[in-house]
Design an enzyme around this catalytic site. Structure first.
Site, PDB file in Angstrom:
ATOM      1  N   ARG A 240      34.084  38.450  38.281  1.00 51.30           N
ATOM      2  CA  ARG A 240      34.597  37.372  37.450  1.00 51.30           C
ATOM      3  C   ARG A 240      33.858  37.389  36.117  1.00 51.30           C
ATOM      4  O   ARG A 240      32.689  37.791  36.064  1.00 51.30           O
ATOM      5  CB  ARG A 240      34.372  36.005  38.129  1.00 51.30           C
ATOM      6  CG  ARG A 240      35.341  35.652  39.230  1.00 51.30           C
ATOM      7  CD  ARG A 240      36.736  35.312  38.692  1.00 51.30           C
ATOM      8  NE  ARG A 240      37.669  34.914  39.744  1.00 51.30           N
ATOM      9  CZ  ARG A 240      38.374  35.762  40.475  1.00 51.30           C
ATOM     10  NH1 ARG A 240      38.255  37.064  40.293  1.00 51.30           N
ATOM     11  NH2 ARG A 240      39.210  35.321  41.403  1.00 51.30           N
ATOM     12  N   GLU A 269      39.544  33.828  30.056  1.00 51.83           N
ATOM     13  CA  GLU A 269      40.812  34.563  30.068  1.00 51.83           C
ATOM     14  C   GLU A 269      41.985  33.642  29.767  1.00 51.83           C
ATOM     15  O   GLU A 269      41.981  32.503  30.225  1.00 51.83           O
ATOM     16  CB  GLU A 269      41.023  35.206  31.439  1.00 51.83           C
ATOM     17  CG  GLU A 269      39.960  36.222  31.769  1.00 51.83           C
ATOM     18  CD  GLU A 269      40.008  36.663  33.240  1.00 51.83           C
ATOM     19  OE1 GLU A 269      40.970  36.311  33.953  1.00 51.83           O
ATOM     20  OE2 GLU A 269      39.083  37.349  33.654  1.00 51.83           O
ATOM     21  N   HIS A 287      42.524  41.587  33.574  1.00 54.56           N
ATOM     22  CA  HIS A 287      42.392  41.068  34.956  1.00 54.56           C
ATOM     23  C   HIS A 287      43.481  41.651  35.861  1.00 54.56           C
ATOM     24  O   HIS A 287      44.254  40.913  36.492  1.00 54.56           O
ATOM     25  CB  HIS A 287      42.438  39.528  34.969  1.00 54.56           C
ATOM     26  CG  HIS A 287      41.776  38.954  36.198  1.00 54.56           C
ATOM     27  ND1 HIS A 287      41.018  37.816  36.198  1.00 54.56           N
ATOM     28  CD2 HIS A 287      41.752  39.394  37.482  1.00 54.56           C
ATOM     29  CE1 HIS A 287      40.569  37.560  37.424  1.00 54.56           C
ATOM     30  NE2 HIS A 287      41.004  38.506  38.213  1.00 54.56           N
TER      31      HIS A 287
END
Lengths: 323, 323
Positions: A240, A269, A287
């Site tokens: 993450r 993000e 991602h």
């Protein structure tokens, strides 16, 4: 399939409009309700339609807050389709006695493949080389700068769960030397264990972050760790964004404190620090580590299996322990 | 180090001006002469300075022709620093009874790493995803298209020498299913053998080209092979550009006859067909598979070892058989 002849439980599904892969699988066995926020807010939709929903399948990274849960009075089970569940208010779930499941190992091979792909891409400069050829510069200016050898590199893996173990297995075949840091030593692992990330960084050429984001792991890679990794060191992050102090990482990349980075995840993000856009020693990925067509089939099957197990009082496939 | 107290033989070195990695290693044991074409042509330089050179170290892909060799009357040994030697006129060397050595296995791990890097980059769309993030499109338009799963892919390797074997070993760790085509079945190999490339293409998702370029392998990947590989099929080429009919490949990529390609080599390097520059399903690399800092050290040591062996009448490390 559930209690005697009762109608099947109502399962609420929240997903991005394009990610329909779960719908048909779940409807095979359950009544389903897909959130529709085209004309009203999500809380309003839930209040009006979802009061009898006993399970909630969350596709993507929707923040599941106490307020949101207050609109789901019949809820017993929260099915997350990700591995990390930092978008879920776990304390609120605990107060409500909700059972939580995640994606288990559905994505482990895809995430490990992506981690190794990013590592090779940074060390061998593959996207930078691709840009060089596409721009016509090869024909104009001749040979591109050399990459860095992969074989023999010392790779420190942070978090040796299923993803980290798959990364290790793959990198062993490249003759990389593997060591790891995790909360505790894994007795079954053949790799060298480092109880702290600072010494792991000092002794390795590459760090691969595969751990989950918790209060303990937030900014586990700070400036000190990057200085310890050193000017030729490379960071790969498929965990993450919050695992790294992103502001410091940008500075370290710009100043040459570390040598490069392959990043699938970011702190805010889909915002990515623009300073990274001009750097040839970073590889940026939106991602996507978990997302291949194959892994979505996997995760739909795991979600269904968890739902069926829960409503038949059988053991769950991938329960999340809430401390 | 050679015959009694004679001065050491003169070794001629030809290399790009920036690739000096060989000079010091060779001069440790031999007298060396580095070609200097800054003020005259190579043939003229050779005629004036190199008539007593007994060995010629060729760094890079200089065409070694009959005409060029005619300026080197004392030549006995040609030391190539590449694995492939399609830039050498072998018939002319044979007429001159020259002994030839190549880079042996000096590059095998780097080339294999590059092949796997290109495979991951194409299947998981890493450079395309990197472009998407850098252009700011992630924040603007949301999620990027999904990549394709690597685990479980059926990979057919063309040429199971040291590079092909290293590629196979790496891809096994990704749970890919390996088969191969080569001139003859390798008794020691556990992988399925296909005597022709057409059936190898039909039964596989990915072809990785690791063989050398000869009259037999020229355009071994033609339109028929690509049609057999199919619309989701991917080609990775770390061998030589001439292994593929490049014009047909471009058409097949544009028309969707095959799904993608990862290319380190091209038919007319450094020229690359411009139609490829706009395609997201290809990854382009400027003939860099062999080149990392580490591999250059390797190849210098192998070149020196071959020179020492030759002038001491000991067996060569990496002789090339000229049929």
């Amino acid at each position: 399939m559930t209690e005697s002849s009762d109608p099947p439980p109502l399962v609420l599904i929240h997903r991005p409009p394009s990610l329909t892969f779960m719908d048909e699988t779940i409807s095979r066995e359950f009544r389903t309700l897909i959130t529709d926020t085209s004309s009203e807010s999500l809380p309003s939709f839930l209040s009006r339609h979802a009061s009898s929903a006993r399970a909630f399948v969350v596709v993507g990274r929707l923040p599941v807050t106490e307020e949101l849960l207050s609109h789901l009075p019949s809820l017993q089970l929260l099915v997350c389709t990700s591995v990390g569940i930092d978008h879920i208010d776990l304390a609120a779930c605990k107060r409500r006695c909700l059972v939580i499941t995640n994606a288990g190992n559905a994505f482990s091979d895809d995430v490990a493949d992506c981690a190794v792909g990013l590592l090779l891409s940074v060390l061998r400069r593959i996207p930078a080389a691709d840009r060089y050829v596409r721009s016509g510069n090869w024909a104009k200016f001749g040979d591109f700068q050399l990459g860095s050898k992969v074989s023999g590199k010392r790779v420190g893996i942070v978090g040796l769960g299923s993803i980290g173990s798959f990364v290790a297995k793959r990198l062993e075949s490249f003759d990389c030397i593997i060591s790891y840091n995790s909360r505790s030593r894994k007795q079954s692992s053949p790799y060298r264990y480092y109880p702290d990330i600072l010494s792991l960084a000092a002794d390795n050429d590459v760090l691969v972050l595969c751990c989950s984001l918790t209060d303990e792991t937030h900014h586990i890679v700070n400036r000190e760790v990057m200085e310890s990794l050193g000017k030729d060191g490379v960071i790969v992050n498929v965990g993450r964004g919050g695992l790294i102090d992103e502001k410091e990482m940008v500075k370290c990349l710009v100043e040459g404190v570390i040598g490069g980075a392959g990043l699938d995840v970011f702190e805010n993000e889909p915002a990515v620090p623009e300073e990274l856009f001009g750097l040839d020693n970073v590889v940026l990925s939106p991602h996507l580590a978990v997302a291949t067509a194959g892994s979505l089939d996997n995760v739909a099957e795991i979600a269904l299996a968890n739902l069926k197990a829960f409503f038949s009082n059988r053991p769950l496939l991938s329960p999340v322990q809430v401390d």
